[in-house]
Design a protein around this motif. Structure first.
Motif, PDB file in Angstrom:
ATOM      1  N   HIS A 213       0.833  -1.208   0.000  1.00 10.43           N
ATOM      2  CA  HIS A 213       0.000   0.000   0.000  1.00 10.43           C
ATOM      3  C   HIS A 213       0.865   1.255   0.000  1.00 10.43           C
ATOM      4  CE1 HIS A 213      -3.996  -1.776   0.400  1.00 10.43           C
ATOM      5  NE2 HIS A 213      -3.425  -2.689   1.166  1.00 10.43           N
TER       6      HIS A 213
ATOM      7  N   ILE B  64      -5.802  -2.623  -4.004  1.00 12.87           N
ATOM      8  CA  ILE B  64      -5.005  -3.851  -4.014  1.00 12.87           C
ATOM      9  C   ILE B  64      -5.925  -4.969  -3.557  1.00 12.87           C
ATOM     10  CG2 ILE B  64      -3.092  -5.090  -2.954  1.00 12.87           C
ATOM     11  CD1 ILE B  64      -1.624  -2.425  -2.736  1.00 12.87           C
TER      12      ILE B  64
ATOM     13  N   ALA C 151      -3.651  -5.441  -8.373  1.00 13.81           N
ATOM     14  CA  ALA C 151      -4.487  -4.276  -8.083  1.00 13.81           C
ATOM     15  C   ALA C 151      -5.288  -3.872  -9.310  1.00 13.81           C
ATOM     16  CB  ALA C 151      -3.616  -3.105  -7.641  1.00 13.81           C
TER      17      ALA C 151
END
Length: 69
Positions: A20, A38, A51
């Protein structure tokens, strides 16, 4: 993606958090960045994620050198 840059075997949440953090600068706003961007983090044998991205973001990521990803 590739070898784990976070030093060996770490708990899955640490690996996912690093994914992230990697992706966050490429997204236009905090609103756009959600846990849904994601949808899978590879946390065992490889370091990577899957993602759903806008075409522009995917194109930006595609231009990165292998040492950046």
């Amino acid at each position: 993606m590739g070898a784990h840059s976070h030093g060996g075997r770490k708990p899955a949440n640490i690996v996912t958090d690093s994914h992230h953090e990697f992706l966050r600068p490429f997204l236009e706003s905090e609103e756009e960045f959600t846990e849904d961007a994601i949808f899978y983090s590879y946390t065992r044998h490889i370091n990577g994620f899957a993602a759903m991205l806008e075409d522009e973001v995917a194109a930006q990521l595609a231009t990165l050198g292998r040492d950046k990803i």
